[in-house]
Design a protein around this motif. Sequence first.
Motif, PDB file in Angstrom:
ATOM      1  N   SER A 203       0.587  -1.310  -0.185  1.00  0.00           N
ATOM      2  CA  SER A 203       0.435  -0.002  -0.400  1.00  0.00           C
ATOM      3  C   SER A 203       0.655   0.976   0.260  1.00  0.00           C
ATOM      4  CB  SER A 203      -0.831   0.154   1.576  1.00  0.00           C
ATOM      5  OG  SER A 203      -1.718   1.721   1.538  1.00  0.00           O
ATOM      6  N   LYS A 204       2.096   1.447   0.901  1.00  0.00           N
ATOM      7  CA  LYS A 204       2.715   2.600   1.156  1.00  0.00           C
ATOM      8  C   LYS A 204       3.546   2.980   0.095  1.00  0.00           C
ATOM      9  CE  LYS A 204       3.000   4.269   4.344  1.00  0.00           C
ATOM     10  NZ  LYS A 204       2.578   5.753   4.187  1.00  0.00           N
ATOM     11  N   THR A 205       4.148   1.197  -0.934  1.00  0.00           N
ATOM     12  CA  THR A 205       4.598   1.326  -2.339  1.00  0.00           C
ATOM     13  C   THR A 205       3.920   1.919  -2.889  1.00  0.00           C
ATOM     14  OG1 THR A 205       6.213  -0.159  -1.581  1.00  0.00           O
ATOM     15  CG2 THR A 205       5.589   0.101  -4.082  1.00  0.00           C
ATOM     16  N   ILE A 206       2.708   2.164  -3.858  1.00  0.00           N
ATOM     17  CA  ILE A 206       1.737   2.614  -4.854  1.00  0.00           C
ATOM     18  C   ILE A 206       1.755   4.209  -4.439  1.00  0.00           C
ATOM     19  CG2 ILE A 206      -0.705   2.550  -5.267  1.00  0.00           C
ATOM     20  CD1 ILE A 206      -0.582  -1.016  -5.089  1.00  0.00           C
ATOM     21  N   GLN A 207       1.137   4.942  -2.939  1.00  0.00           N
ATOM     22  CA  GLN A 207       0.814   5.474  -2.629  1.00  0.00           C
ATOM     23  C   GLN A 207       2.108   6.630  -2.699  1.00  0.00           C
ATOM     24  OE1 GLN A 207      -0.043   6.105   1.944  1.00  0.00           O
ATOM     25  NE2 GLN A 207       1.083   8.177   1.687  1.00  0.00           N
ATOM     26  N   LYS A 208       3.495   6.257  -2.855  1.00  0.00           N
ATOM     27  CA  LYS A 208       4.621   7.046  -2.956  1.00  0.00           C
ATOM     28  C   LYS A 208       4.917   6.968  -4.435  1.00  0.00           C
ATOM     29  CE  LYS A 208       7.544   6.588   0.826  1.00  0.00           C
ATOM     30  NZ  LYS A 208       7.486   7.308   1.470  1.00  0.00           N
ATOM     31  N   ALA A 209       4.368   5.944  -5.350  1.00  0.00           N
ATOM     32  CA  ALA A 209       4.707   5.995  -6.870  1.00  0.00           C
ATOM     33  C   ALA A 209       3.668   6.857  -7.601  1.00  0.00           C
ATOM     34  CB  ALA A 209       3.850   4.561  -7.024  1.00  0.00           C
ATOM     35  N   ILE A 210       1.981   6.831  -6.658  1.00  0.00           N
ATOM     36  CA  ILE A 210       0.661   7.991  -7.471  1.00  0.00           C
ATOM     37  C   ILE A 210       1.832   9.701  -6.735  1.00  0.00           C
ATOM     38  CG2 ILE A 210      -1.248   8.845  -7.044  1.00  0.00           C
ATOM     39  CD1 ILE A 210      -1.992   5.676  -6.665  1.00  0.00           C
ATOM     40  N   GLU A 211       2.317   9.766  -5.528  1.00  0.00           N
ATOM     41  CA  GLU A 211       2.315  10.927  -5.091  1.00  0.00           C
ATOM     42  C   GLU A 211       3.997  11.485  -5.807  1.00  0.00           C
ATOM     43  OE1 GLU A 211       3.475  10.459  -1.311  1.00  0.00           O
ATOM     44  OE2 GLU A 211       1.425  10.892  -0.256  1.00  0.00           O
ATOM     45  N   SER A 212       4.261  10.456  -6.880  1.00  0.00           N
ATOM     46  CA  SER A 212       5.855  11.081  -7.141  1.00  0.00           C
ATOM     47  C   SER A 212       5.560  11.351  -9.223  1.00  0.00           C
ATOM     48  CB  SER A 212       6.729  10.025  -8.149  1.00  0.00           C
ATOM     49  OG  SER A 212       8.103   9.661  -8.420  1.00  0.00           O
ATOM     50  N   TYR A 213       6.823  12.652  -9.374  1.00  0.00           N
ATOM     51  CA  TYR A 213       6.119  13.066 -10.897  1.00  0.00           C
ATOM     52  C   TYR A 213       7.027  12.714 -11.635  1.00  0.00           C
ATOM     53  CZ  TYR A 213      10.995  14.720 -10.030  1.00  0.00           C
ATOM     54  OH  TYR A 213      11.918  14.988 -10.370  1.00  0.00           O
ATOM     55  N   ARG A 214       7.743  10.841 -11.350  1.00  0.00           N
ATOM     56  CA  ARG A 214       8.514  10.100 -11.660  1.00  0.00           C
ATOM     57  C   ARG A 214       8.053   9.686 -12.747  1.00  0.00           C
ATOM     58  NH1 ARG A 214      13.706   9.706  -9.038  1.00  0.00           N
ATOM     59  NH2 ARG A 214      12.815   8.850  -7.430  1.00  0.00           N
ATOM     60  N   VAL A 215       6.116   9.465 -12.534  1.00  0.00           N
ATOM     61  CA  VAL A 215       5.087   7.618 -12.956  1.00  0.00           C
ATOM     62  C   VAL A 215       4.688   8.887 -13.469  1.00  0.00           C
ATOM     63  CG1 VAL A 215       4.035   5.535 -12.382  1.00  0.00           C
ATOM     64  CG2 VAL A 215       6.327   6.656 -10.973  1.00  0.00           C
ATOM     65  N   SER A 216       4.510   8.286 -14.284  1.00  0.00           N
ATOM     66  CA  SER A 216       3.797   8.672 -15.796  1.00  0.00           C
ATOM     67  C   SER A 216       1.623   9.010 -15.110  1.00  0.00           C
ATOM     68  CB  SER A 216       3.075   8.458 -16.914  1.00  0.00           C
ATOM     69  OG  SER A 216       3.072   6.607 -17.285  1.00  0.00           O
ATOM     70  N   ASP A 217       0.572   9.407 -15.456  1.00  0.00           N
ATOM     71  CA  ASP A 217      -0.311   9.562 -15.309  1.00  0.00           C
ATOM     72  C   ASP A 217      -1.198   8.609 -15.543  1.00  0.00           C
ATOM     73  OD1 ASP A 217      -0.115  12.228 -14.330  1.00  0.00           O
ATOM     74  OD2 ASP A 217      -0.923  12.914 -16.250  1.00  0.00           O
ATOM     75  N   GLU A 218      -0.452   7.533 -16.862  1.00  0.00           N
ATOM     76  CA  GLU A 218      -1.565   6.002 -17.067  1.00  0.00           C
ATOM     77  C   GLU A 218      -0.842   4.981 -16.033  1.00  0.00           C
ATOM     78  OE1 GLU A 218      -2.019   3.903 -20.912  1.00  0.00           O
ATOM     79  OE2 GLU A 218      -0.302   5.054 -20.538  1.00  0.00           O
ATOM     80  N   ARG A 219       0.712   5.033 -15.367  1.00  0.00           N
ATOM     81  CA  ARG A 219       0.862   4.311 -14.166  1.00  0.00           C
ATOM     82  C   ARG A 219       0.270   4.459 -13.512  1.00  0.00           C
ATOM     83  NH1 ARG A 219       7.188   3.609 -16.776  1.00  0.00           N
ATOM     84  NH2 ARG A 219       6.736   2.570 -18.702  1.00  0.00           N
ATOM     85  N   LYS A 220       0.332   5.680 -13.008  1.00  0.00           N
ATOM     86  CA  LYS A 220      -0.709   5.942 -11.787  1.00  0.00           C
ATOM     87  C   LYS A 220      -1.937   5.315 -11.404  1.00  0.00           C
ATOM     88  CE  LYS A 220       1.806  10.711 -10.565  1.00  0.00           C
ATOM     89  NZ  LYS A 220       2.190  11.940 -10.678  1.00  0.00           N
ATOM     90  N   ALA A 221      -3.011   5.426 -12.688  1.00  0.00           N
ATOM     91  CA  ALA A 221      -4.165   4.877 -12.956  1.00  0.00           C
ATOM     92  C   ALA A 221      -4.388   3.607 -12.798  1.00  0.00           C
ATOM     93  CB  ALA A 221      -4.323   5.501 -14.360  1.00  0.00           C
ATOM     94  N   TYR A 222      -3.170   3.471 -13.067  1.00  0.00           N
ATOM     95  CA  TYR A 222      -3.063   1.695 -13.081  1.00  0.00           C
ATOM     96  C   TYR A 222      -2.652   0.999 -11.812  1.00  0.00           C
ATOM     97  CZ  TYR A 222      -1.560  -3.504 -13.905  1.00  0.00           C
ATOM     98  OH  TYR A 222      -1.919  -4.903 -13.770  1.00  0.00           O
ATOM     99  N   LEU A 223      -1.260   1.773 -11.079  1.00  0.00           N
ATOM    100  CA  LEU A 223      -1.950   1.452  -9.592  1.00  0.00           C
ATOM    101  C   LEU A 223      -2.484   1.381  -9.115  1.00  0.00           C
ATOM    102  CD1 LEU A 223       2.161   3.082 -10.159  1.00  0.00           C
ATOM    103  CD2 LEU A 223       1.466   0.462  -9.943  1.00  0.00           C
ATOM    104  N   LYS A 224      -3.285   2.217  -9.379  1.00  0.00           N
ATOM    105  CA  LYS A 224      -4.508   2.145  -8.530  1.00  0.00           C
ATOM    106  C   LYS A 224      -5.423   1.364  -8.299  1.00  0.00           C
ATOM    107  CE  LYS A 224      -4.782   7.559  -7.848  1.00  0.00           C
ATOM    108  NZ  LYS A 224      -5.645   8.759  -9.048  1.00  0.00           N
TER     109      LYS A 224
END
Length: 239
Positions: A203-224
Amino acid sequence: MTKEIEQYLKDNQDLKYREFHAKLVPNIEIEKIIGVRTPVLRSYAKILSKKADIGTFLNDMPHKYYDEVNLHGFIICEMKEYDATVREIERLLPYIDNWASCDLISPKAFKTKANRGRLIKDVKRWIDSEEPYTRRFGIEMLMSHYLDEDFKPEYLEWVANSITEHYYVKMMVAWYFATALAKQYDAAVKYIEDGRLTAWVHSKTIQKAIESYRVSDERKAYLKTLRSKEKNNNKKDIK
């Protein structure tokens, strides 16, 4: 030498910073914190590292103050010879008892590409340590130096297997995997998809990745969609 250093630190005390920083390291008694700002410690470490008798201070452990531990770490960062750097780090690590002192150590000797072959062996040994802050330090070195051109998929396995119940180890594992999702997405996302991490770290990994500017919006949506640890084979992999 130690008394001279202690006096210098007290002369550069910032009481407001002391109060603020004490909240960041709650396991350290405020009486052990002088309250010297990081830029002052870094600059002083550069001066001290050139002194012939600095070994007197480096050998005077355990240090009385938190600030002295951090200063010690910064002095090690100034060292250029690899073996000496590792030797001094391994003398200091047993006395590190908080995340801040652990994370500030980023030695110049480790940034030299010629030393990467030797460093990875030491990193693995630190990650396998039973001491939480030594383990955290090893994971941080792996994150700092082996997520780009020197990356190997097996390093992800090292970190996944290093999870303990220690809060600051779990936080570093999550930080590592969130960074890996930014730099080595295809390899790292499999650990999320397959639920390879513990529930809290997942859970914390996904949270941090979603907060990161280095991860694309598309990938953030998938990680959610992967917030649950349960593997879902119907999820579409985003490359």
